[in-house]
Design a protein around this motif. Sequence first.
Motif, short mmCIF file in Angstrom:
data_model
loop_
_atom_site.label_atom_id
_atom_site.label_comp_id
_atom_site.label_asym_id
_atom_site.label_seq_id
_atom_site.Cartn_x
_atom_site.Cartn_y
_atom_site.Cartn_z
N ASN A 1 -4.65 0.62 -2.87
CA ASN A 1 -4.54 1.72 -1.91
C ASN A 1 -5.85 2.48 -1.80
O ASN A 1 -6.32 2.79 -0.70
CB ASN A 1 -3.44 2.69 -2.33
N ASN A 2 -6.44 2.79 -2.93
CA ASN A 2 -7.69 3.56 -2.93
C ASN A 2 -8.88 2.71 -2.50
O ASN A 2 -9.79 3.21 -1.83
CB ASN A 2 -7.92 4.17 -4.31
N ALA B 1 -9.03 2.44 1.32
CA ALA B 1 -9.37 3.70 1.98
C ALA B 1 -10.76 4.21 1.62
O ALA B 1 -11.20 5.23 2.15
CB ALA B 1 -8.34 4.77 1.62
N ALA C 1 -0.07 4.07 2.71
CA ALA C 1 -1.53 4.20 2.72
C ALA C 1 -2.14 3.82 4.06
O ALA C 1 -3.35 4.01 4.28
CB ALA C 1 -2.13 3.33 1.62
N TRP D 1 -4.78 5.93 6.28
CA TRP D 1 -6.17 6.08 5.82
C TRP D 1 -7.01 4.82 6.04
O TRP D 1 -8.22 4.87 5.83
CB TRP D 1 -6.18 6.45 4.34
N ARG E 1 -0.52 7.54 -3.06
CA ARG E 1 -0.45 7.01 -1.70
C ARG E 1 0.53 5.86 -1.59
O ARG E 1 0.44 5.05 -0.69
CB ARG E 1 -1.85 6.59 -1.23
N VAL F 1 0.80 12.97 5.57
CA VAL F 1 -0.20 11.93 5.89
C VAL F 1 -0.82 12.29 7.23
O VAL F 1 -0.22 13.02 8.02
CB VAL F 1 0.42 10.51 5.97
N PRO F 2 -2.02 11.76 7.53
CA PRO F 2 -2.58 11.96 8.87
C PRO F 2 -1.73 11.27 9.92
O PRO F 2 -1.12 10.23 9.66
CB PRO F 2 -3.96 11.28 8.77
#
Length: 278
Positions: free
Chosen positions: A40-41, A44, A59, A62, A107, A268-269
């Motif tokens: 996930n990280n 992003a 996730a 992002w 996330r 979340v966005p």
Amino acid sequence: MKIAYSPCPNDTFVFHALAHGLVPGAPKLDVTFADIDITNNLAASGSCDFDVLKISFAALPWVLDDYALIPCGGALGRGCGPLVLTNGESSGPAALSGKRVAVPSERSTAYLLFRLWAAQQVPGGVGEIIVMPFHEIMPAVRDGHVDAGLVIHEARFTYTDYGLTMLADLGSWWESDTGLPIPLGAIVARRSLDRSAIAGWIQASVEYAWKHPDASHHYVMEHAQEMNPEVAKAHIALYVNDFTGSLGGSGYAAVTSLLERAAAEGLVPAIDPEKLLP
């Protein structure tokens, strides 16, 4: 093709044929096994060099500028949602007010479902959130290091072995609230690549797995972290289903509903739903 997915049985079952050169025309894979929090990280980060990754659907907001959702190979379904576990008698969601809860990734879809559920069910909200690898969560709950744990995957079959109690089934809550399947893990590919070809290779790998269910046994168990073979089999049966072959209309509806609900809550966005399509 550089790819990262988890060592969980559903992923190794799905990608066995592709990773072992059994899909005609597909490129050789350079496989990295990684926990979902890591992928996930990575996706992003803006500096990820993987071509294809398994990440959480949560996730996606992002990563959608750089990666596109592949409509197969992922994990959605019914009766397969995350569980909230405690050590002792369950006294209802209110018992989590102000408590310490372990989660597998900030996330992750599991955590996003948990936050949506807790906003409805836990007066005043929970206390401290602690991120840890999912296989460490049940021992942490059992040993009193945290008050509750949010678990995924095969924990659904094994939590009683740790003497734990299910406080909530977030999948059941989501299904009763929306009527939709639970979107858990997504396959994404870099937008600059031939995503149609990648989807075809992954779908062929899924179909090979279904036609030859025993072919991947060694690969699955080699990476299953000492899991009981019967648990691994049950894990695959639950998480590799029709939605793995193709998201379909209800799959896309589930993903869109999850992300739109979460965006409305400021979790979340907001996304353009068109970016979810192939």
